[in-house]
Design a protein around this motif. Structure first.
Motif, short mmCIF file in Angstrom:
data_model
loop_
_atom_site.label_atom_id
_atom_site.label_comp_id
_atom_site.label_asym_id
_atom_site.label_seq_id
_atom_site.Cartn_x
_atom_site.Cartn_y
_atom_site.Cartn_z
N LYS A 103 0.82 -1.21 0.00
CA LYS A 103 0.00 0.00 0.00
C LYS A 103 0.86 1.26 0.00
N TYR A 104 1.94 1.24 0.77
CA TYR A 104 2.79 2.42 0.90
C TYR A 104 4.09 2.31 0.09
N GLU A 105 4.16 1.31 -0.78
CA GLU A 105 5.25 1.16 -1.75
C GLU A 105 6.63 1.21 -1.10
N ILE A 106 6.78 0.50 0.00
CA ILE A 106 8.04 0.52 0.74
C ILE A 106 9.20 0.00 -0.10
N VAL A 107 8.96 -1.08 -0.83
CA VAL A 107 10.04 -1.68 -1.62
C VAL A 107 10.49 -0.74 -2.74
N ARG A 108 9.53 -0.18 -3.46
CA ARG A 108 9.89 0.75 -4.54
C ARG A 108 10.63 1.96 -4.00
N ARG A 109 10.18 2.49 -2.89
CA ARG A 109 10.81 3.69 -2.33
C ARG A 109 12.21 3.38 -1.81
N MET A 110 12.38 2.20 -1.22
CA MET A 110 13.72 1.80 -0.78
C MET A 110 14.67 1.77 -1.97
N TRP A 111 14.21 1.18 -3.07
CA TRP A 111 15.05 1.04 -4.25
C TRP A 111 15.31 2.40 -4.91
#
Length: 210
Positions: A103-111
């Motif tokens: 929901k909060y796109e943690i993986v995309r934002r980390m990358w």
């Protein structure tokens, strides 16, 4: 206000972690942990955005003097995102709560913020940034390999990130044997993705350009 700071504050306003109603007591504790981790992620994102902006616009940046502290912010962001994913496994024991990391796109934002934006800025400043780019790619590859093994929910994301990092190392390595090693690693990750996404053109393209 610095543009990167302004963008970060706007991002914080838009993606605030929303607390669900009526949590059981046990999940209430986990929720608060996630809330605290998420706040730290937001703070790290703002700092990382400022750092990459500085690097991109200061061609005379003194790496030897400033790099350790600046890269620490990116390592900390990756760590906090990793921490969020691990803690979420406890929280997601309640199926009704869904997958917060999606929901909060943690993986995309980390990358995007923790790894790839920094890597692209450093790549443009080669060759003087070469040892620092190697450090970024080495650390990121190790962390994402851990996540690849620990959190299969994002298997395809991890494979893609590992493939991109391996391709990067293939191109920046000065030693021919090391370059071939990373070329092989990249091909392995692209092949794993093709098993999940047969017929995906960009994956065949990735293999073809190696």
């Amino acid at each position: 206000m610095h543009p990167a700071t302004s963008a970060g504050l706007e991002r914080r306003h838009c993606i605030n972690l929303i607390r669900p109603d009526c949590l059981p007591i046990a999940l209430e504790i986990v929720w608060q942990d996630l809330r605290d981790i998420y706040d730290r992620i937001l703070a790290r994102e703002e700092r990382c955005a400022m750092i990459t902006s500085i690097l991109a616009n200061d061609l005379s940046f003194n790496y030897e003097q400033n790099w350790p502290a600046m890269f620490q912010e990116h390592r900390a962001l990756i760590y906090e995102c990793n921490n969020f994913l691990i803690k979420e496994q406890q929280y997601s024991a309640a199926p009704s709560q869904g997958k917060l990391s999606r929901k909060y796109e943690i993986v995309r934002r980390m990358w995007d913020t923790g790894v790839w934006t920094l890597a692209k800025v450093l790549y443009k400043q080669m060759p003087r940034s070469q040892p620092y780019l190697v450090e970024v790619s080495e650390y990121s590859y190790q962390m994402i390999t851990f996540l690849y093994r620990a959190d299969t929910a994002f298997y395809e994301d991890w494979c893609k990130f590992l493939a991109d990092l391996a391709v990067l190392r293939h191109y920046i390595e000065q030693d021919a044997d090391r370059s071939r090693f990373w070329r092989t690693r990249a091909a392995e990750h692209f092949s794993r993705l093709l098993e999940r996404q047969p017929g995906e053109g960009r994956l065949y393209h990735g293999l073809a350009v190696l």
